[in-house]
Design an enzyme around this catalytic site. Sequence first.
Site, PDB file in Angstrom:
ATOM      1  N   ASP A  28       0.752   9.458  -6.351  1.00 11.03           N
ATOM      2  CA  ASP A  28      -0.868   9.454  -6.327  1.00 11.03           C
ATOM      3  C   ASP A  28      -1.393  10.510  -7.494  1.00 11.03           C
ATOM      4  OD1 ASP A  28      -0.487   8.056  -4.099  1.00 11.03           O
ATOM      5  OD2 ASP A  28      -1.681   9.638  -2.910  1.00 11.03           O
ATOM      6  N   LYS A 126      -1.008   2.023  -1.124  1.00  9.87           N
ATOM      7  CA  LYS A 126      -1.317   2.513   0.319  1.00  9.87           C
ATOM      8  C   LYS A 126      -2.671   2.818   0.550  1.00  9.87           C
ATOM      9  CE  LYS A 126       0.410   7.030  -0.805  1.00  9.87           C
ATOM     10  NZ  LYS A 126      -1.041   7.829  -0.743  1.00  9.87           N
ATOM     11  N   CYS A 171      -0.054  13.694   1.117  1.00 10.44           N
ATOM     12  CA  CYS A 171       0.760  12.347   0.697  1.00 10.44           C
ATOM     13  C   CYS A 171       2.105  12.727   0.406  1.00 10.44           C
ATOM     14  CB  CYS A 171       0.027  11.715  -0.482  1.00 10.44           C
ATOM     15  SG  CYS A 171      -1.433  10.958   0.030  1.00 10.44           S
TER      16      CYS A 171
END
Length: 224
Positions: A28, A126, A171
């Site tokens: 991310d 996601k 995450c």
Amino acid sequence: MPAPVPPAAPVPSPAASAAARAVLLVVDLQVDFLPGGRLAVPGGHEVVPLANAVARHFANVVLTQDWHPPGHVSFASSHADRVPFDQIDLAYGRQILWPDHCMQETDGARLSAALDIPHAQLVIRKGHHRTIDSYSAFYEADRTTPTGLSGYLRDRGIDTVYLLGLATDFCVSWSAVDAARHGFATHVIEDACRALDVDGSLAKAHADMAAAGVRRVRLADVTA
């Protein structure tokens, strides 16, 4: 006259074989998680050059990308009288509500322009289901809906996962715990991660990773 015998193929060294079975999961590194973004992680920009440097040591690299539709269930704006960082109960469990971030096809969802890992082979998106959040690169937040990443890694013959990125306590840690539970030898490069630390979330992440058998390592352990 007998045909010439072709030279034997070189036998890969143990180190080369191990490298072929390892993957770097870069989590991310997106505009909205960097300074000025909608959900900026303190020091998040510092991770991007580290990711570029570490990735040079890996033949196998996978990137992850939050990819939310507008009106996502994890957004505070989707719930009346709620503000970011409130918590609510949803069908799959406790949910922290976030500022609107990483919405599909927006600038904030883009990977950082400074990210330079051209040999990355896969991007896992996601959080694209409107009614369920997703921190882990392996499962949605219901802990049962898979992204398919574990199958991809198994098919590639990979047995070892290294992680870096944003944020350590969400995450990164959720992905690490799931990797370990799938049987991968799992390592989090902790000085190439940054955390949000919401209501003790970093301490919890460290405890969860330790319980799952995730090893916390340093950049020097990987790049030496």
